[in-house]
Scaffold this motif. Structure first.
Motif, mmCIF file in Angstrom:
data_model
loop_
_atom_site.group_PDB
_atom_site.id
_atom_site.type_symbol
_atom_site.label_atom_id
_atom_site.label_comp_id
_atom_site.label_asym_id
_atom_site.label_seq_id
_atom_site.Cartn_x
_atom_site.Cartn_y
_atom_site.Cartn_z
ATOM 1 N N LEU A 1 0.847 -1.189 0.000
ATOM 2 C CA LEU A 1 0.000 0.000 0.000
ATOM 3 C C LEU A 1 0.884 1.242 0.000
ATOM 4 O O LEU A 1 1.900 1.285 0.685
ATOM 5 N N SER A 2 0.473 2.254 -0.740
ATOM 6 C CA SER A 2 1.196 3.523 -0.748
ATOM 7 C C SER A 2 0.629 4.418 0.347
ATOM 8 O O SER A 2 -0.271 4.018 1.093
ATOM 9 N N GLU A 3 1.137 5.652 0.438
ATOM 10 C CA GLU A 3 0.699 6.536 1.530
ATOM 11 C C GLU A 3 -0.781 6.884 1.483
ATOM 12 O O GLU A 3 -1.366 7.267 2.487
ATOM 13 N N ASP A 4 -1.434 6.746 0.327
ATOM 14 C CA ASP A 4 -2.870 7.014 0.239
ATOM 15 C C ASP A 4 -3.713 5.759 0.514
ATOM 16 O O ASP A 4 -4.905 5.742 0.261
ATOM 17 N N CYS A 5 -3.056 4.708 1.033
ATOM 18 C CA CYS A 5 -3.695 3.430 1.381
ATOM 19 C C CYS A 5 -4.312 2.728 0.182
ATOM 20 O O CYS A 5 -5.252 1.944 0.321
ATOM 21 N N GLN A 6 -3.793 3.003 -0.987
ATOM 22 C CA GLN A 6 -4.189 2.322 -2.209
ATOM 23 C C GLN A 6 -3.031 1.423 -2.646
ATOM 24 O O GLN A 6 -1.876 1.676 -2.321
ATOM 25 N N PRO A 7 -3.320 0.379 -3.409
ATOM 26 C CA PRO A 7 -2.260 -0.568 -3.766
ATOM 27 C C PRO A 7 -1.192 0.016 -4.685
ATOM 28 O O PRO A 7 -1.440 0.975 -5.427
ATOM 29 N N CYS A 8 -0.019 -0.592 -4.613
ATOM 30 C CA CYS A 8 1.058 -0.274 -5.547
ATOM 31 C C CYS A 8 1.850 -1.544 -5.820
ATOM 32 O O CYS A 8 1.950 -2.434 -4.977
ATOM 33 N N ALA A 9 2.373 -1.624 -7.029
ATOM 34 C CA ALA A 9 3.196 -2.751 -7.450
ATOM 35 C C ALA A 9 4.654 -2.336 -7.339
ATOM 36 O O ALA A 9 5.023 -1.240 -7.755
ATOM 37 N N ILE A 10 5.471 -3.215 -6.774
ATOM 38 C CA ILE A 10 6.878 -2.905 -6.538
ATOM 39 C C ILE A 10 7.729 -4.020 -7.118
ATOM 40 O O ILE A 10 7.441 -5.198 -6.909
ATOM 41 N N ALA A 11 8.776 -3.629 -7.827
ATOM 42 C CA ALA A 11 9.809 -4.566 -8.280
ATOM 43 C C ALA A 11 11.117 -4.072 -7.677
ATOM 44 O O ALA A 11 11.416 -2.874 -7.727
ATOM 45 N N TYR A 12 11.926 -4.969 -7.109
ATOM 46 C CA TYR A 12 13.101 -4.517 -6.373
ATOM 47 C C TYR A 12 14.194 -5.583 -6.336
ATOM 48 O O TYR A 12 13.934 -6.775 -6.521
ATOM 49 N N ASP A 13 15.392 -5.129 -6.106
ATOM 50 C CA ASP A 13 16.530 -5.950 -5.728
ATOM 51 C C ASP A 13 17.461 -5.055 -4.922
ATOM 52 O O ASP A 13 17.051 -3.978 -4.494
ATOM 53 N N THR A 14 18.711 -5.441 -4.731
ATOM 54 C CA THR A 14 19.597 -4.637 -3.880
ATOM 55 C C THR A 14 20.180 -3.430 -4.596
ATOM 56 O O THR A 14 20.842 -2.612 -3.966
ATOM 57 N N SER A 15 19.912 -3.272 -5.900
ATOM 58 C CA SER A 15 20.467 -2.121 -6.615
ATOM 59 C C SER A 15 19.434 -1.051 -6.936
ATOM 60 O O SER A 15 19.758 0.131 -6.988
ATOM 61 N N GLN A 16 18.182 -1.443 -7.184
ATOM 62 C CA GLN A 16 17.156 -0.451 -7.508
ATOM 63 C C GLN A 16 15.762 -0.994 -7.238
ATOM 64 O O GLN A 16 15.566 -2.178 -7.010
ATOM 65 N N MET A 17 14.792 -0.062 -7.302
ATOM 66 C CA MET A 17 13.405 -0.393 -7.001
ATOM 67 C C MET A 17 12.485 0.459 -7.868
ATOM 68 O O MET A 17 12.741 1.639 -8.085
ATOM 69 N N LEU A 18 11.419 -0.148 -8.372
ATOM 70 C CA LEU A 18 10.377 0.561 -9.108
ATOM 71 C C LEU A 18 9.090 0.455 -8.297
ATOM 72 O O LEU A 18 8.721 -0.628 -7.854
ATOM 73 N N VAL A 19 8.423 1.592 -8.091
ATOM 74 C CA VAL A 19 7.153 1.628 -7.372
ATOM 75 C C VAL A 19 6.129 2.286 -8.284
ATOM 76 O O VAL A 19 6.319 3.411 -8.738
ATOM 77 N N CYS A 20 5.050 1.576 -8.555
ATOM 78 C CA CYS A 20 3.987 2.102 -9.422
ATOM 79 C C CYS A 20 2.651 1.972 -8.707
ATOM 80 O O CYS A 20 2.272 0.881 -8.275
ATOM 81 N N ARG A 21 1.938 3.070 -8.593
ATOM 82 C CA ARG A 21 0.597 3.030 -8.005
ATOM 83 C C ARG A 21 -0.312 2.275 -8.968
ATOM 84 O O ARG A 21 -0.332 2.566 -10.161
#
Length: 190
Positions: free
Chosen positions: A74-94
């Motif tokens: 959940l993002s700060e607006d309590c709506q879902p978000c999809a996250i892809a991550y590893d130890t070098s970078q991260m993508l966050v999409c609402r």
């Protein structure tokens, strides 16, 4: 003998009627859950990892998904978000769910590189020392502007399964990224 047959047939009819009643009730509950929480999860989705990875690959083809883990939070607006991550970078999409498919809520995604110029501080929020992390706050700098990203643990995955272990893996990956890249990470008990 005839009495036993009638009792057997009666029991069989009662069993079939009871089964049909239970199936109808379960279908009704399933519809109600989809109507109330359809934006957060859908039990008709077969694989949450595949769904999130496919969504990110189709919407952000320039983002390398090789070796990335995915998370539904959940993002700060309590709506879902999809996250892809590893130890070098991260993508966050609402994101949101519509008809069993993940869609973007906004046309932007945040891509964070876990480097000293980009990430300033990461806070891991928990209720007590023993309890698991329930929120991650990341203070970062992008395009000369300081921003804050809040990600909250959501107990249910996109397919309706449990999501706690995935959030734990996410926080452990953040800890490893901070150690690997000499970033500041702090535990905060609230």
């Amino acid at each position: 003998m005839v009495g036993m047959i009638l009792v057997g047939v009666g029991t069989l009819v009662a069993g079939v009627a009871f089964q049909r009643f239970l199936v109808r009730r379960l279908a009704k509950e399933h519809r109600e859950v989809k109507e109330r929480f359809g934006n957060y999860f859908d039990t008709d989705i077969f694989s949450s990892e595949h769904s999130i990875a496919t969504f990110i690959e189709s919407n952000y083809p320039a983002f390398p998904m090789s070796g990335k883990d995915v998370l539904w939070a959940l993002s700060e607006d309590c709506q879902p978000c999809a996250i892809a991550y590893d130890t070098s970078q991260m993508l966050v999409c609402r994101a949101e769910l519509q008809d069993g498919r993940i869609h973007r809520r906004e046309n932007q995604a945040e891509i964070l590189d876990f480097t000293v110029p980009c990430v300033k501080t990461i806070w891991l929020l928990r209720q007590t020392e023993e309890k698991p992390v329930f929120e991650v706050d990341i203070l970062y700098c992008k395009d000369g502007e300081t921003k804050e990203l809040k990600l909250m643990r959501f107990g249910v995955d996109v397919d309706g399964g449990m999501n706690f272990h995935k959030f734990r893996n996410f926080t452990n990956t953040l800890k490893a990224a901070c150690k690997e890249n000499s970033l500041v990470i702090r535990n905060l008990i609230r």
